[in-house]
Structure formats: C-alpha cells, structure tokens
Design an enzyme around this catalytic site. Structure first.
Site, PDB file in Angstrom:
ATOM      1  N   ASP A  88       0.868  -1.182   0.000  1.00 55.24           N
ATOM      2  CA  ASP A  88       0.000   0.000   0.000  1.00 55.24           C
ATOM      3  C   ASP A  88       0.903   1.231   0.000  1.00 55.24           C
ATOM      4  OD1 ASP A  88      -2.237   1.559  -0.055  1.00 55.24           O
ATOM      5  OD2 ASP A  88      -3.022   0.934   1.901  1.00 55.24           O
ATOM      6  N   ASP A 123      -3.732   7.085  -3.779  1.00 55.92           N
ATOM      7  CA  ASP A 123      -5.085   7.562  -4.071  1.00 55.92           C
ATOM      8  C   ASP A 123      -5.534   8.526  -2.982  1.00 55.92           C
ATOM      9  OD1 ASP A 123      -4.819   5.154  -2.522  1.00 55.92           O
ATOM     10  OD2 ASP A 123      -6.995   4.936  -2.523  1.00 55.92           O
ATOM     11  N   CYS A 275     -14.122 -23.625  19.346  1.00 59.61           N
ATOM     12  CA  CYS A 275     -13.412 -23.448  18.090  1.00 59.61           C
ATOM     13  C   CYS A 275     -12.519 -24.654  17.852  1.00 59.61           C
ATOM     14  CB  CYS A 275     -12.585 -22.174  18.133  1.00 59.61           C
ATOM     15  SG  CYS A 275     -11.678 -21.928  16.597  1.00 59.61           S
ATOM     16  N   CYS A 277     -10.056 -24.674  15.550  1.00 54.36           N
ATOM     17  CA  CYS A 277      -8.838 -24.308  14.829  1.00 54.36           C
ATOM     18  C   CYS A 277      -7.625 -24.929  15.531  1.00 54.36           C
ATOM     19  CB  CYS A 277      -8.716 -22.785  14.719  1.00 54.36           C
ATOM     20  SG  CYS A 277      -7.968 -21.970  16.124  1.00 54.36           S
ATOM     21  N   CYS A 280      -6.696 -23.282  18.943  1.00 55.09           N
ATOM     22  CA  CYS A 280      -7.629 -23.524  20.046  1.00 55.09           C
ATOM     23  C   CYS A 280      -7.680 -24.994  20.434  1.00 55.09           C
ATOM     24  CB  CYS A 280      -9.027 -23.031  19.682  1.00 55.09           C
ATOM     25  SG  CYS A 280      -9.109 -21.245  19.475  1.00 55.09           S
TER      26      CYS A 280
HETATM   27  N1  GUN Z   1      -6.355   1.184   3.217  1.00 61.52           N
HETATM   28  C1  GUN Z   1      -7.635   1.254   3.665  1.00 61.52           C
HETATM   29  N2  GUN Z   1      -8.374   2.024   2.854  1.00 61.52           N
HETATM   30  C2  GUN Z   1      -7.574   2.439   1.855  1.00 61.52           C
HETATM   31  C3  GUN Z   1      -7.787   3.239   0.681  1.00 61.52           C
HETATM   32  O1  GUN Z   1      -8.878   3.744   0.422  1.00 61.52           O
HETATM   33  N3  GUN Z   1      -6.714   3.418  -0.142  1.00 61.52           N
HETATM   34  C4  GUN Z   1      -5.494   2.868   0.132  1.00 61.52           C
HETATM   35  N4  GUN Z   1      -4.489   3.066  -0.730  1.00 61.52           N
HETATM   36  N5  GUN Z   1      -5.272   2.123   1.228  1.00 61.52           N
HETATM   37  C5  GUN Z   1      -6.311   1.899   2.069  1.00 61.52           C
HETATM   38 ZN    ZN Z   2      -9.667 -20.964  17.303  1.00 62.31          ZN
END
Ligand code: GUN
Ligand code: ZN
Length: 646
Positions: A88, A123, A275, A277, A280
């Site tokens: 990101d 963005d 659970c 998993c 757990c």
């Molecule tokens: N992480 C959570 N929401 C967003 C988003 O709208 N854009 C980006 N780039 N990362 C995010």
């Molecule tokens: Zn679990």
C-alpha cells in the site's frame, strides 16, 4: 492474469497470476507490519499457506534502515516471504494523520523498485463525511494519478492497484470505477470504506461495492480495502470482491478480541472456546487466558487468521455448490445491520441479475423475506408480470398451491385433465413466490424451492391481476367449478408448457418457433416431459433439475433460422468458429459479440462472422464478460455442427 474457474452469480473462484506465483481467489492478504511481526511472513506461508500478503511501503520508506534493505535486497527478502506481496502507498496514513510529505510518483516508484507484486498508487481517501464536491475533486486527483501510473508502469512487471474512491455517492463511485476501468488495469481495490466498516454501515457498504462493480464492468481481481472481519466475506464475495486485506486479525488480538464468523467475543468473556482451529484445539480456555500478554495476543491472532481462512474456504465451497446466497442470508442474521444490508441487494437486483443463471442444481431454501427478493426469483416474477401473456382467451382459474406437493401439476393431474384442452382457460397458481402460471410450475425455482410453511400471498396475487387487467377470475373449488365454465376448446397444458418455458428461457418468439407444427412429447414414468419432438424432429430435452430445456441440434437450427441476429447468439471469430464446430469450447478473447440478454448457464447459438450456426453451447459468462475478458471459458460447447450440417 485473472482466470475465472467457477462462479455463482457475481462471485467467482479464480486464479490471479503475479510475478511471485498464482494466487487463488477469493483470498485473504494478511497485513504485515514490517516493524512488528506478530506472526512472521514465513509462518504465514508455512503454517497458514498464505499465498499473498500486504504490507505498507510508506512505513518501509520512512525508515532509513528498512528502506535501504528493501532497495538493496528487495521486498521479498526483507519480509522473508516467497509468495506474492502487495504494497500500500500511504493513503491510509493520510486518512489517519492528514496530508503526507511525499510525492505520488515517489512512493509508486519505490514500490516498483523494491519488487512489489502489486503496487498501489497514492489515491485520495474519500471520507463518508466528505460532501460531493470534495469527493469529486478527490476522484479527479485519484484518476489523474492512475493515468500517470499506468503510463509509466502499465506494462508491468508489477500489477498496479488503482483504488476506486467516491465516498458514499453511488454515482461518483460508478464514475470513478468507469474512468479507472478504461485504463485497463489489472487490480482494482475499493477504497475509502474503512469508516463504513468501523461503524457497521453495511447498507452503505453494499451500495458502494455494487456501484463500483457496475462502473468497473468485468475486470480482474477486486480487493475490498480494510475488510478484515470474516463476518463480511460471504456478502463481499457475493458482490464480486475477490481479495481482502486483514490487519484486524492482529488489531483485534491486541485487545483480546476473538473473531468468529458470526461476530466477535473478548477472551475475558469466553468460558468455552467453541473453536476447532489448530491453535484452540491445543489449548484449554484457562490455558489461553493464563498466557502472558504477548503470547496470548499471538495465539488469538492465530485463531483469528484460522477462522478467517476457514470462512474463505466455506465461501469457496458455497460458490462451488452455487449456494453462496443462502450462506449470505444465514450469516446476515449475525447482526441487524448486516440483515439491513440485504435490502441494498434488493434495490440493486438488476445489476446482479446479469450474472445469475436461470436455474441451478440446488433448490432455493427460504431463509426469510429477502429470499424472495433474490435476482433469480425476481427475474421470474418480473417476467410473469411484464412479459408473460396468457396463452388463451378465456377466464383465469386460480389454484391454491400446496407447499408439501411440488411440482404442483402432480397433485393437480385430475384438474388439468378435466380442464385442458376441453376448456379455454388460463391456469394460475397462488404460491409463496407470487402468482405463477401453472405451466411454469416446473421451472426453477417454482418446484425447486423449500418454504417452511404455506406463504401464499393474496396481496401479490391481487396486484398481479390488477396490473395485467385480468378480471375474469375463477377460484378453483373442486370439480364442481367446471359447471360454471363454458366448454370452448383450448390448448393442452403440455403445449402451453413448452410454449411458455421457451418464451421465458430463450426469448420472445421462441415459443412460437418451437411449437409451430406437429408436437410430440416423450414423458418419463412419472409423467414428466423428457423429450420434445416437432414434426418428427427432436428439438428439446427437459432438464430434470431446473425444468428448463437443453437445446438439441434441430431446435437450434430452427431458432437460428427464424430468429434474427443478435438474438440468442454469441458470434465468434473465424478462427474460433472452425474450432467450435468440432465441438470445442468457446473462449473469451474470441467473441465478437454476445447477445445482451444471455445469462450464465443459458443455451446459446455459436455463430461465425457470417451468422452461420457452428455450435450449440452453454454460456459460462455474462455477455459483458465474454466480450471483455481475454482468457478463460466463455461458453461450454455441447454440439458442434460439422460443415456438412450447417
Ligand atoms: N487502506 C484502507 N483504505 C484504503 C484506501 O482507500 N486506499 C489505500 N491506498 N489504502 C487503504
Ligand atoms: Zn480458534
């Protein structure tokens, strides 16, 4: 890059190819914080079989040490992960802390340079509280940055994630998605939804997702940014989301919150783990509670991941069974706001209907009122209301449908025999699905539905009668009812059936084409239609599971001859045509056009560029998908016409 293998409406099971391997979708991308590795990427890969993870390039960029190492040795070495990594861009930090001191190109270049498999543009995060002119400006900026990013990096090797923004305005979401889709990107997150998730605004969320999907059209993977709770996966996948990032597994764990498919429970309130998993299973609840804080957090994070992956598996199995809608309706009972979000599905049913087959193998299970609002049900109801025309002149006889005996014609054998073709009457059933012409009673989901009780709905019958101007109505009350009828010869129930089912399944006019002549029906031992012959030629067979027809060669030839292009057709390239004529499947990328009313599962006529019939196939995709995807199955060929026949 993105090949759909199985589908259930807008939901799909697909394979997404990245520089670091194929990612099966739907899937989760666990968030890895390069500074705090609660569960290490290596463990994610080994223990949880994670194929893809997500990390934040802005966090790496800000730390001189991490930045240098990433540039030197690459991102995969930095994180010690050999699968696919998405990065990101810092947009989320801007959302939390305000304006960032970094250029959009700078952070994108960095992601590409360190070898990210999916790099995200910077963005502009649109807030639910932003007014429409603010949102519009942010959308414009996001699109401008996307254009620039695709100019520079559109040819790979990294996928470029182009997030769709637009706040809570469906028209701006749609516009943003539409503009971004024109860039032919290979990865589309839906952004700006975290505040909706945090505040359980699922109704708005559904509207945002549907508007975004509508604008995108058929595309590669769609990622729902910030949706980390398994409670949401069935719904989001139903709407066509393919990937989820999850930081929640760790964030929740830090405050002791354990995720379950039906919600969240704090460890302090848990007396029974309930659970299965691996984590757990190895611990008693007391042992878990007694761990030191770090170890407890770790174990809970593991549990949260197991539960999340397990829910994805359930969703995938539901897609394979074509029962995802049922899973969504059941899961929606976890929270009243999730239940409310189903209403947003209803108001968007037309967008979803495009991807819904007319029939399926699994019966329709009623889970509540919303079941009757599903696109598969709604389509039939709307067709009956707007397109069905009663087959004969004469009164309409109304029968009360019984839930315990379906298809209805089976317990009405005597009545049908007495009435047709001796009397010129239309036969209408009162059913939980609303009024249904009796001859449509084996069509999905009329016969293939299970209701907990008789839910015949008088109001919807009256509405239908009013709307269609049907005034000559007689409620069936045993065979004495015949005494009030004039004997005017009508047409047989079976003929009505073939005619009306063809009109519904194929198109207006198909009923006439496929019944005009000497009609002969071959039935099975239980009296159900199996094969339909017209003038001695086998034109149709009825599928036992959905009451619809499969089209035989002679039937296809008739439809092709009498119904003009583009009706029922998928036109393929010259190259593909000769291949399909040999009985081989039709693939996306070779489709010139597909008739806009084709739905997945429909019987279609495959024609060459001169409109010569080359094959009969069953559509796998919607027409938009056939025309826009470059790889994958478009339609499964059942019969190819060798050149001598066509
Ligand atoms: N992480 C959570 N929401 C967003 C988003 O709208 N854009 C980006 N780039 N990362 C995010
Ligand atoms: Zn679990």
């Amino acid at each position: 890059m993105f090949e759909i293998k199985h589908r259930d409406g807008m939901a799909r099971i697909a394979e997404f190819t990245t520089p670091h391997g194929v990612v099966d979708t739907p899937n989760i991308m666990p968030v890895v914080n390069p500074n705090v590795k609660l569960i290490t990427p290596r463990e994610l890969q080994k223990k949880f079989k994670s194929e893809v993870l997500i990390t934040n390039s802005y966090v790496i960029y800000q730390s001189q040490h991490l930045k240098d190492r990433a540039l030197e040795r690459g991102l995969h070495s930095l994180l010690d992960f050999t699968g696919a990594i998405m990065t990101d861009s810092g947009t989320f930090q801007a959302h939390v802390y305000g304006e960032l001191d970094i250029e959009p190109t700078e952070i994108l270049d960095f992601q590409v340079n360190i070898g990210s498999d999916i790099s995200t543009i910077l963005d502009m995060f649109t807030e639910p509280t932003d007014n429409s002119s603010v949102v519009k400006k942010k959308v414009d900026t996001t699109v401008a940055r996307a254009v620039d990013a695709m100019d520079r990096y559109g040819d790979g090797p990294s996928h470029i994630a182009l997030p769709i923004q637009g706040g809570i305005y469906p028209d701006l979401r749609e516009e943003c998605a539409e503009r971004l889709s024109r860039l032919k990107g290979s990865f589309y997150p839906i952004g700006g939804v975290v505040p909706l998730l945090e505040n359980y605004r699922f109704f708005d969320l559904v509207n945002v997702i549907i508007a975004s999907k509508r604008g995108l059209g058929p595309t590669g993977p769609v990622h729902l940014f910030g949706a980390g709770h398994p409670m949401l996966y069935p719904l989001a996948v139903l709407l066509g989301c393919d990937l989820f990032d999850s930081s929640s597994y760790a964030k929740y764990a830090r405050r002791g919150d354990m995720m379950y498919p039906d919600g969240t429970r704090n460890i302090d309130d848990i007396e029974h783990l309930a659970c299965l998993c691996p984590t757990c299973s190895d611990l008693t609840v007391e042992e878990l509670k007694d761990l030191d804080t770090d170890e407890k957090t770790r174990k809970i994070a593991e549990h949260n991941l197991w539960v999340s992956y397990n829910e994805i598996e359930k969703v995938k199995q539901a897609v394979r069974e074509e029962s995802l809608w049922e899973l969504v309706e059941r899961r929606a009972r976890a929270h009243p706001y999730l239940l409310k979000s189903l209403k947003a599905l209803t108001s968007n049913w037309k967008t979803m209907e495009i991807y819904q087959p007319k029939g399926r193998k699994k019966a329709l299970f009623y889970t509540g009122k919303s079941t009757l609002e599903r696109p598969m049900v709604k389509r039939l109801k709307v067709w009956i209301r707007d397109s069905y025309s009663p087959t004969v002149c004469g009164p309409t006889i109304i029968f009360n449908g019984r839930e315990d005996k379906k298809p209805y014609n089976r317990y009405l054998t005597r009545e049908i025999k007495a009435l047709s073709p001796e009397y010129s009457v239309n036969l209408l059933m009162q059913t939980p699905l609303g009024p249904i012409p009796l001859e449509m009673d084996e069509v999905y989901p009329v016969a293939q539905s299970i209701f907990p009780e008789d839910l015949n709905d008088e109001a919807s019958l009256q509405k239908y009668l009013d709307r269609c101007d049907i005034t000559d109505v007689i409620y069936w009350d045993g065979l004495e009812t015949l005494e009030s009828l004039d004997k005017v010869t009508g047409i047989s129930y079976e003929l009505m059936k073939v005619y009306s089912v063809c009109e519904y399944q194929f198109c207006r006019g198909a009923g006439e084409v496929l019944t005009n002549g000497e009609l002969e029906l071959v039935k099975n031992r239980r009296g159900r239609i199996k094969n339909v012959f017209l003038n001695g030629k086998h034109i149709l067979s009825m599928r036992h599971y959905d009451g619809l027809f499969s089209l035989k060669e002679e039937g296809a030839i008739l439809l092709h001859k009498h119904l003009q292009a583009p009706l029922l057709r998928v036109q393929v390239t010259e190259d593909s045509a000769s291949y399909n004529a040999e009985g081989k499947n039709v693939f996306n990328g070779f489709v010139n056009y597909a008739w806009e009313h084709i739905r997945p599962g429909d019987e279609v006529l495959i024609v060459d560029p001169n409109d010569s019939l080359v094959a009969i196939a069953r559509a796998f995709n919607s027409p938009y998908e056939m025309e826009n995807y470059h790889v994958g199955l478009a339609a499964r060929t059942r019969t190819g016409f060798s050149s001598s026949q066509s």
